[in-house]
Design an enzyme around this catalytic site. Structure first.
Site, PDB file in Angstrom:
ATOM      1  N   CYS A 130      -3.149  -1.958  -3.996  1.00  0.00           N
ATOM      2  CA  CYS A 130      -2.808  -3.206  -4.692  1.00  0.00           C
ATOM      3  C   CYS A 130      -3.326  -4.411  -3.914  1.00  0.00           C
ATOM      4  CB  CYS A 130      -1.292  -3.287  -4.876  1.00  0.00           C
ATOM      5  SG  CYS A 130      -0.758  -4.824  -5.611  1.00  0.00           S
ATOM      6  N   CYS A 133      -0.952  -7.409  -3.816  1.00  0.00           N
ATOM      7  CA  CYS A 133       0.230  -7.235  -2.955  1.00  0.00           C
ATOM      8  C   CYS A 133      -0.166  -7.368  -1.483  1.00  0.00           C
ATOM      9  CB  CYS A 133       0.865  -5.859  -3.139  1.00  0.00           C
ATOM     10  SG  CYS A 133       0.969  -5.296  -4.819  1.00  0.00           S
ATOM     11  N   ASP A 134      -1.277  -6.779  -1.090  1.00  0.00           N
ATOM     12  CA  ASP A 134      -1.590  -6.609   0.342  1.00  0.00           C
ATOM     13  C   ASP A 134      -2.795  -7.410   0.827  1.00  0.00           C
ATOM     14  OD1 ASP A 134       0.489  -4.776   0.426  1.00  0.00           O
ATOM     15  OD2 ASP A 134      -0.809  -3.090  -0.083  1.00  0.00           O
TER      16      ASP A 134
END
Ligand code: NAP
Length: 301
Positions: A130, A133-134
């Protein structure tokens, strides 16, 4: 007893909930994780009518709130089975059994793994599925994205704004994703295409340090990256439903554009059904179609 139970609160499930409530049906939505489905990982949606730019999270939140405001009930439990008792369907979760006249399966799909040694061990230590997200963990570092679909291309574009360098590694020299995104990537100075290539080895001590890439011509190359974003497609989340509805050989629920399955009263909406175009707009469209068929079915009971 509900009129319709919808399994999954991604774009297809949430749109189903909106249409079902507007058809005056009682609705329970069951969701195993959080509302929104895979679209919450998309940083910027540019191809959904009305908004030129909207984040996947904002999109999902708006649709969730719209369904809630119309009176759809939400329970965050994982559906593990459907029992087809004819006019009544039972949806079994890990802790309860719910009954409805009709069921719409809108469970979407989950990340496909690369299948390279140490992949699981390095999740959170260099491997991610992701980018939104990261991605921020890799500011000014070198990263690679694997895959040739829209997810990989959009992830690479997103990461190009954050990371020092982005390698996009794809096993062919043609992309499955949109040409417009490929064009945007080609205009970025810090993006390098590594084509006809597969990641075959992850080099790491505690964290990922580099990856080994094998070209179709047999040559190998070691690329130093701190992050590897895997975007090699999805696996339909139909594992618990193969007893009640027919699945194709890849695990997708067999259904046509009318979203009806082989089981009367059980419908499917979104990415987990057999279809040619898996897009946000086709997932939400499925929600409308599945509900229309479900309402016809219920009214004829
Ligand atoms: P996808 O379109 O299925 O693409 C998966 C990619 O991974 C393909 O390029 C495939 O290569 C490659 N691949 C598969 N297994 C691999 C392996 N073991 N090793 C290396 N490469 C592998 O998946 P996706 O990009 O996640 O997209 C899923 C669906 O969501 C698509 O329909 C996509 O259009 C849609 N989507 C839409 C949006 C949007 O509307 N904005 C955003 C994201 C995704 P090959 O090409 O060689 O098969």
């Amino acid at each position: 007893m509900y009129d319709i139970i919808i399994i999954g609160a991604g774009p297809a499930g949430l749109t189903s909930a909106i249409y079902a409530k507007r058809a005056s049906k009682s609705v329970l939505v069951l969701e195993a994780k959080a509302y929104g489905g895979q679209i919450i990982n998309t940083p910027d949606i540019e191809n959904y009518p009305v908004a030129a730019h909207i984040s996947g999270f904002e999109f999902a939140t708006k649709v969730y709130e719209q369904a809630q405001a119309l009176g759809a009930e939400f329970v965050f439990e994982k559906a593990v089975d459907i029992r087809d008792l004819g006019d009544i369907k039972e949806v079994v979760t890990e802790s309860n059994v719910y009954q409805a006249k009709a069921v719409i399966i809108a469970t979407g799909s989950e990340n496909r793994k690369l299948g390279v040694e140490r992949e699981d061990e390095l999740v959170g230590r260099g491997i991610s599925y992701c980018a939104t997200c990261d991605g921020a963990f890799y500011r000014k570092k070198s990263v690679a994205v694997v895959g040739g679909g829209n997810t990989a291309l959009e992830d690479a574009l997103y990461l190009a704004d954050i990371a020092e360098k982005v390698y996009i590694i794809h096993r062919r020299d043609e992309f499955r994703g949109e040409d417009a995104t490929v064009k945007s990537l080609k205009e970025r100075e810090n993006v390098e295409f590594v084509l006809n290539s597969q990641v075959v080895k992850l080099n790491a001590d505690k964290r990922l340090e580099s990856i080994e890439v094998l070209n179709k011509d047999g040559s190998t190359r070691v690329i130093e990256v701190k992050g590897l974003f895997v975007a090699v497609g999805r696996i339909p989340e139909n594992q618990n439903f193969g007893k009640v509805v027919n699945l194709d050989q890849s695990g997708y629920i067999v259904a046509g554009e009318d979203c009806t399955t082989n089981a009367k009263g059980i419908f499917v909406a979104g990415d987990n059904r057999v279809k040619n175009v898996r897009q946000l707009v086709t997932a939400t469209a499925d929600g409308a179609v599945a509900v229309s068929e479900a309402v016809k079915y219920i009214n004829n009971l």
